[in-house]
Design an enzyme around this catalytic site. Structure first.
Site, PDB file in Angstrom:
ATOM      1  N   CYS A 116      34.026 -19.138  10.942  1.00  0.00           N
ATOM      2  CA  CYS A 116      33.405 -18.462  10.493  1.00  0.00           C
ATOM      3  C   CYS A 116      32.424 -17.969   9.083  1.00  0.00           C
ATOM      4  CB  CYS A 116      33.258 -17.367  11.720  1.00  0.00           C
ATOM      5  SG  CYS A 116      34.154 -17.433  12.739  1.00  0.00           S
ATOM      6  N   HIS A 256      27.716 -12.681  11.492  1.00  0.00           N
ATOM      7  CA  HIS A 256      28.260 -13.194  12.002  1.00  0.00           C
ATOM      8  C   HIS A 256      28.288 -13.084  13.654  1.00  0.00           C
ATOM      9  CE1 HIS A 256      31.257 -15.704  13.494  1.00  0.00           C
ATOM     10  NE2 HIS A 256      31.972 -15.251  13.792  1.00  0.00           N
ATOM     11  N   ASN A 286      29.440 -17.168  20.609  1.00  0.00           N
ATOM     12  CA  ASN A 286      30.202 -17.558  18.783  1.00  0.00           C
ATOM     13  C   ASN A 286      30.286 -19.277  18.751  1.00  0.00           C
ATOM     14  OD1 ASN A 286      31.675 -17.137  16.312  1.00  0.00           O
ATOM     15  ND2 ASN A 286      33.314 -16.762  17.160  1.00  0.00           N
TER      16      ASN A 286
HETATM   17  O1  UT7 Z   1      34.479 -15.805  14.912  1.00  0.00           O
HETATM   18  C1  UT7 Z   1      35.595 -14.964  14.854  1.00  0.00           C
HETATM   19  C2  UT7 Z   1      36.690 -14.416  15.187  1.00  0.00           C
HETATM   20  N1  UT7 Z   1      36.923 -14.517  16.908  1.00  0.00           N
HETATM   21  C3  UT7 Z   1      36.413 -12.999  16.556  1.00  0.00           C
HETATM   22  O2  UT7 Z   1      35.993 -12.483  16.114  1.00  0.00           O
HETATM   23  C4  UT7 Z   1      36.888 -12.631  18.681  1.00  0.00           C
HETATM   24  C5  UT7 Z   1      37.590 -11.332  18.205  1.00  0.00           C
HETATM   25  N2  UT7 Z   1      37.729 -10.444  19.115  1.00  0.00           N
HETATM   26  C6  UT7 Z   1      36.801 -10.030  21.232  1.00  0.00           C
HETATM   27  O3  UT7 Z   1      36.181 -10.014  20.834  1.00  0.00           O
HETATM   28  C7  UT7 Z   1      37.939  -9.375  22.060  1.00  0.00           C
HETATM   29  O4  UT7 Z   1      39.021  -8.774  21.749  1.00  0.00           O
HETATM   30  C8  UT7 Z   1      38.019 -10.420  23.311  1.00  0.00           C
HETATM   31  C9  UT7 Z   1      36.884 -10.670  24.223  1.00  0.00           C
HETATM   32  C10 UT7 Z   1      38.616 -12.009  22.877  1.00  0.00           C
HETATM   33  C11 UT7 Z   1      39.326  -9.471  23.796  1.00  0.00           C
HETATM   34  O5  UT7 Z   1      38.530  -8.931  24.517  1.00  0.00           O
HETATM   35  P1  UT7 Z   1      39.615  -7.242  24.680  1.00  0.00           P
HETATM   36  O6  UT7 Z   1      38.595  -6.312  25.365  1.00  0.00           O
HETATM   37  O7  UT7 Z   1      40.383  -7.561  23.428  1.00  0.00           O
HETATM   38  O8  UT7 Z   1      40.424  -7.530  26.032  1.00  0.00           O
HETATM   39  P2  UT7 Z   1      41.914  -8.429  25.285  1.00  0.00           P
HETATM   40  O9  UT7 Z   1      42.452  -9.460  24.991  1.00  0.00           O
HETATM   41  O10 UT7 Z   1      42.830  -6.895  24.943  1.00  0.00           O
HETATM   42  O11 UT7 Z   1      42.424  -8.281  27.472  1.00  0.00           O
HETATM   43  C12 UT7 Z   1      42.278  -7.434  28.486  1.00  0.00           C
HETATM   44  C13 UT7 Z   1      42.724  -7.643  29.642  1.00  0.00           C
HETATM   45  C14 UT7 Z   1      43.986  -8.766  29.219  1.00  0.00           C
HETATM   46  O12 UT7 Z   1      44.493  -8.950  30.561  1.00  0.00           O
HETATM   47  P3  UT7 Z   1      45.312  -7.498  30.706  1.00  0.00           P
HETATM   48  O13 UT7 Z   1      46.861  -8.233  30.033  1.00  0.00           O
HETATM   49  O14 UT7 Z   1      44.804  -6.431  30.604  1.00  0.00           O
HETATM   50  O15 UT7 Z   1      46.043  -7.802  32.412  1.00  0.00           O
HETATM   51  C15 UT7 Z   1      43.412 -10.180  29.568  1.00  0.00           C
HETATM   52  O16 UT7 Z   1      44.039 -10.960  30.525  1.00  0.00           O
HETATM   53  O17 UT7 Z   1      41.051  -9.192  29.551  1.00  0.00           O
HETATM   54  C16 UT7 Z   1      42.418 -10.427  30.386  1.00  0.00           C
HETATM   55  N3  UT7 Z   1      40.798 -11.204  29.885  1.00  0.00           N
HETATM   56  C17 UT7 Z   1      40.572 -12.373  30.767  1.00  0.00           C
HETATM   57  N4  UT7 Z   1      39.494 -11.486  31.533  1.00  0.00           N
HETATM   58  C18 UT7 Z   1      38.605 -12.119  32.963  1.00  0.00           C
HETATM   59  C19 UT7 Z   1      41.117 -12.191  28.650  1.00  0.00           C
HETATM   60  N5  UT7 Z   1      39.704 -13.054  28.794  1.00  0.00           N
HETATM   61  C20 UT7 Z   1      39.613 -13.081  29.684  1.00  0.00           C
HETATM   62  C21 UT7 Z   1      39.092 -13.497  30.407  1.00  0.00           C
HETATM   63  N6  UT7 Z   1      38.318 -12.785  32.097  1.00  0.00           N
HETATM   64  N7  UT7 Z   1      37.686 -14.880  30.370  1.00  0.00           N
END
Ligand code: UT7
Length: 329
Positions: A116, A256, A286
């Protein structure tokens, strides 16, 4: 503050016409909702390349717009620097395909791979080529077809990404406008927090790779999030310090576009209010190396960036890589 030596004299972008809303993931059998995606990321939709589209075709559209605005013909371009994490082919570069497509007959062309951060890395490389006298006119491009390398069965990644391209023409600056400062950094110890495990020379493509889906993007989102905020904050500080400016001196910040919460945290750290931050992650998701040039083009064409303004670009990506520039428009 240093005198600007290179400036972005034309910016262009392209997004595929096909728009995919958050609600469409549920219709594909994925356990997710519009509410979850919007609340955690700020994304409502993304553009998805059609069967006839490639990075080369999208990059060509963005480049033609940038060159037209710069008043530059393809045959005048000395170098094409193209950032992509989703190249059309592994060999040769997507940059040479673009060089042929545009008819940039005298241009050297190569890809920059900093995920990115690629477009910002590309701008910094281009500035160096102009400063050293190796080139006068450079086309810098960020282009991605991320929807072709994400795992559509993995809800934690596939909902985040989109396709598109952005481009800028750089020329020697003669009027006090241009790049005032820049910063770039990487930390490869963290590579496996966001990567494609297989499909390259270390783990070539085979039946096992196909079965375990390890050629798709894997990401530990929460860890990446923390590093993104920390690194983009550092990058903002370093580019501001390099230009001897403070957050309050910035007219528009172009971060970004990965997650609106990362953008808000970075802006808060830099002391830049959100009304000076350009956000379009809601409409594009993204788009990795294309995200900053697409946002930059929209900020310019919508009148958010006007002549005389001081603009901060900040990016972070797989690698990890991070980078920033302060530019006077
Ligand atoms: O381009 C540069 C690189 N990328 C980034 O900058 C992305 C950086 N990360 C993020 O933006 C965030 O971490 C995410 C948007 C990817 C995820 O958000 P989060 O608040 O960090 O959530 P998490 O990964 O900790 O997941 C929370 C929960 C999990 O369930 P449990 O374990 O709490 O039961 C996931 O399984 O949300 C669940 N989950 C979803 N639920 C519904 C993960 N993806 C989804 C989804 N829909 N699409």
């Amino acid at each position: 503050m240093k005198r600007p030596i290179a400036h972005l004299v034309g910016v262009g972008m392209y997004a595929p016409p096909r728009v995919m809303t958050n609600d469409e993931f549920a219709t594909m059998g994925l356990e997710t909702t519009d509410e979850w995606i919007y609340k955690r990321t700020g994304i409502t939709q993304r553009h998805v390349a059609g069967p006839q589209e490639t990075n080369c075709s999208m990059a060509a559209a963005a480049s033609r717009m940038a060159m037209k605005r710069a008043g530059v013909a393809a045959a005048e371009v000395d170098v094409i620097v193209l950032g992509t994490a989703s190249p059309d082919r592994l060999l040769p570069s997507t940059a040479v395909d673009l060089q042929a497509e545009l008819g940039a007959s005298k241009a050297a062309a190569f890809d920059v791979m900093a995920a990115c951060s690629s477009f910002l890395y590309g701008l910094i490389v281009a500035e160096g080529l102009i400063v050293s006298g190796n080139a006068d006119i450079i086309l810098v491009v960020g282009t991605e077809m991320l929807t072709s390398i994400v795992d559509w069965q993995d809800r934690s990644t596939c909902v985040l990404f989109g396709d598109g391209a952005g481009a800028a023409v750089l020329k020697r600056s003669s009027n006090g406008k241009g790049i005032l400062s820049s910063f770039m950094r990487s930390d490869g110890k963290l590579a496996e927090l966001l990567y494609r495990p297989s499909g390259g020379a270390a783990h070539p493509f085979d039946a096992k790779v196909l079965q375990d889906r390890s050629f798709y993007v894997k990401m530990q989102g929460r860890e990446v999030f923390k590093h993104a905020v920390r690194s983009m904050s550092e990058a903002a500080d370093r580019a501001l310090a390099g230009a001897q400016l403070r957050g309050a001196d910035i007219d528009v910040m172009i971060p970004h576009q990965a997650n609106v919460r990362i953008i808000e945290a970075t802006a808060r750290h830099a002391g830049i209010p959100m009304d000076k931050v350009f956000v379009n992650v809601d409409r594009y998701g993204n788009t990795s190396s294309a995200s900053v040039p697409i946002a930059l083009e929209e900020a310019i064409s919508s009148g958010r960036i006007t002549e005389g303004m001081t603009v901060l670009l900040v990016a972070f990506g797989a690698g990890f890589t991070w980078a920033s520039l302060v530019i006077r428009f």
